[in-house]
Design a protein around this motif. Structure first.
Motif, PDB file in Angstrom:
ATOM      1  N   MET A 272       0.838  -1.178   0.000  1.00 51.60           N
ATOM      2  CA  MET A 272       0.000   0.000   0.000  1.00 51.60           C
ATOM      3  C   MET A 272       0.885   1.243   0.000  1.00 51.60           C
ATOM      4  O   MET A 272       1.758   1.386   0.856  1.00 51.60           O
ATOM      5  CB  MET A 272      -0.906  -0.013   1.239  1.00 51.60           C
ATOM      6  CG  MET A 272      -1.808   1.154   1.356  1.00 51.60           C
ATOM      7  SD  MET A 272      -2.974   0.876   2.707  1.00 51.60           S
ATOM      8  CE  MET A 272      -4.113   2.162   2.364  1.00 51.60           C
ATOM      9  N   PRO A 273       0.693   2.159  -0.921  1.00 48.12           N
ATOM     10  CA  PRO A 273       1.533   3.358  -1.016  1.00 48.12           C
ATOM     11  C   PRO A 273       1.373   4.265   0.207  1.00 48.12           C
ATOM     12  O   PRO A 273       0.315   4.303   0.836  1.00 48.12           O
ATOM     13  CB  PRO A 273       1.011   4.068  -2.267  1.00 48.12           C
ATOM     14  CG  PRO A 273       0.254   3.043  -3.022  1.00 48.12           C
ATOM     15  CD  PRO A 273      -0.251   2.060  -2.018  1.00 48.12           C
ATOM     16  N   LEU A 274       2.430   4.989   0.513  1.00 46.09           N
ATOM     17  CA  LEU A 274       2.428   5.974   1.590  1.00 46.09           C
ATOM     18  C   LEU A 274       2.408   7.352   0.958  1.00 46.09           C
ATOM     19  O   LEU A 274       3.264   7.667   0.121  1.00 46.09           O
ATOM     20  CB  LEU A 274       3.667   5.820   2.470  1.00 46.09           C
ATOM     21  CG  LEU A 274       3.890   6.907   3.519  1.00 46.09           C
ATOM     22  CD1 LEU A 274       2.785   6.868   4.567  1.00 46.09           C
ATOM     23  CD2 LEU A 274       5.246   6.735   4.168  1.00 46.09           C
TER      24      LEU A 274
ATOM     25  N   VAL B  90       3.346  16.832  -2.538  1.00 48.93           N
ATOM     26  CA  VAL B  90       2.879  15.504  -2.164  1.00 48.93           C
ATOM     27  C   VAL B  90       3.893  14.509  -2.702  1.00 48.93           C
ATOM     28  O   VAL B  90       4.329  14.592  -3.856  1.00 48.93           O
ATOM     29  CB  VAL B  90       1.477  15.219  -2.744  1.00 48.93           C
ATOM     30  CG1 VAL B  90       1.070  13.784  -2.463  1.00 48.93           C
ATOM     31  CG2 VAL B  90       0.463  16.191  -2.173  1.00 48.93           C
ATOM     32  N   LEU B  91       4.263  13.586  -1.863  1.00 52.46           N
ATOM     33  CA  LEU B  91       5.199  12.535  -2.227  1.00 52.46           C
ATOM     34  C   LEU B  91       4.490  11.206  -1.994  1.00 52.46           C
ATOM     35  O   LEU B  91       3.908  10.996  -0.931  1.00 52.46           O
ATOM     36  CB  LEU B  91       6.450  12.635  -1.354  1.00 52.46           C
ATOM     37  CG  LEU B  91       7.588  11.686  -1.621  1.00 52.46           C
ATOM     38  CD1 LEU B  91       8.225  11.991  -2.967  1.00 52.46           C
ATOM     39  CD2 LEU B  91       8.631  11.814  -0.524  1.00 52.46           C
ATOM     40  N   ILE B  92       4.528  10.340  -2.969  1.00 52.16           N
ATOM     41  CA  ILE B  92       3.909   9.028  -2.827  1.00 52.16           C
ATOM     42  C   ILE B  92       4.998   7.973  -2.937  1.00 52.16           C
ATOM     43  O   ILE B  92       5.687   7.894  -3.954  1.00 52.16           O
ATOM     44  CB  ILE B  92       2.822   8.804  -3.900  1.00 52.16           C
ATOM     45  CG1 ILE B  92       1.724   9.861  -3.734  1.00 52.16           C
ATOM     46  CG2 ILE B  92       2.240   7.393  -3.780  1.00 52.16           C
ATOM     47  CD1 ILE B  92       0.682   9.857  -4.823  1.00 52.16           C
ATOM     48  N   LEU B  93       5.152   7.203  -1.867  1.00 55.35           N
ATOM     49  CA  LEU B  93       6.141   6.124  -1.844  1.00 55.35           C
ATOM     50  C   LEU B  93       5.419   4.825  -2.175  1.00 55.35           C
ATOM     51  O   LEU B  93       4.465   4.463  -1.498  1.00 55.35           O
ATOM     52  CB  LEU B  93       6.808   6.032  -0.480  1.00 55.35           C
ATOM     53  CG  LEU B  93       7.508   7.305  -0.010  1.00 55.35           C
ATOM     54  CD1 LEU B  93       7.993   7.156   1.404  1.00 55.35           C
ATOM     55  CD2 LEU B  93       8.649   7.646  -0.941  1.00 55.35           C
ATOM     56  N   GLN B  94       5.894   4.141  -3.181  1.00 56.73           N
ATOM     57  CA  GLN B  94       5.223   2.934  -3.667  1.00 56.73           C
ATOM     58  C   GLN B  94       5.680   1.663  -2.969  1.00 56.73           C
ATOM     59  O   GLN B  94       5.033   0.633  -3.087  1.00 56.73           O
ATOM     60  CB  GLN B  94       5.434   2.791  -5.180  1.00 56.73           C
ATOM     61  CG  GLN B  94       4.806   3.908  -5.987  1.00 56.73           C
ATOM     62  CD  GLN B  94       3.283   3.882  -5.943  1.00 56.73           C
ATOM     63  OE1 GLN B  94       2.657   2.854  -5.730  1.00 56.73           O
ATOM     64  NE2 GLN B  94       2.675   5.038  -6.134  1.00 56.73           N
TER      65      GLN B  94
END
Length: 140
Positions: free
Chosen positions: A1-3, A28-32
């Motif tokens: 689940m991405p953060l 916004v940063l999305i960590l995969q």
């Protein structure tokens, strides 16, 4: 689940040991994938480790940020948690301590950190934020 991290302008955070700073706008940063991320407000410097609860938080934070070297910090964590539990009589706080220990044993360091925050809040409420510790900083 991405953060998903929503960042304020100029906000700093640690990502897998690297200090990263957001630019001059909200971002916004999305960590995969799994990564160790800690916001600036949750990073404790060595000189801030001045109370028993903070002496628990710091080694947990270090285990989280340096998971491959976590064993170096684990003994200090156990020692400090044991000291803390030895003087606390509040069942809810003791239960939080047990949960912190379980999370650390399961390498769920971020969960443990968030519970450590509760210990710091409890300590600040009970003792005030500028109280000198009766538990010595050094083990020697």
């Amino acid at each position: 689940m991405p953060l998903k991290l929503s960042l304020k302008p100029g906000e700093k955070f640690v990502l897998n040991g690297a200090v990263v700073q957001n630019g001059d706008r909200r971002g916004v940063l999305i960590l995969q994938n799994k990564a160790s991320v800690l916001r600036e407000k949750d990073i404790m410097q060595q000189e801030e480790v001045t109370t028993p609860a903070r002496r628990i938080y710091f080694p947990v934070m270090m285990m989280y940020l340096d998971e491959t070297g976590a064993a170096r910090y684990y003994d200090e964590f156990v020692h400090r948690l044991t000291e803390f539990m030895g003087v606390i009589r509040n069942p809810a706080v003791l239960s939080e301590c047990v949960a912190i220990s379980k999370h650390c044993m399961e390498k769920e360091y971020y969960k443990a950190l968030m519970l450590c925050r509760k210990l710091i809040e409890y300590e600040d409420q009970r003792l005030g934020t500028n109280v000198a510790s009766s538990v010595p900083a050094d083990r020697g």
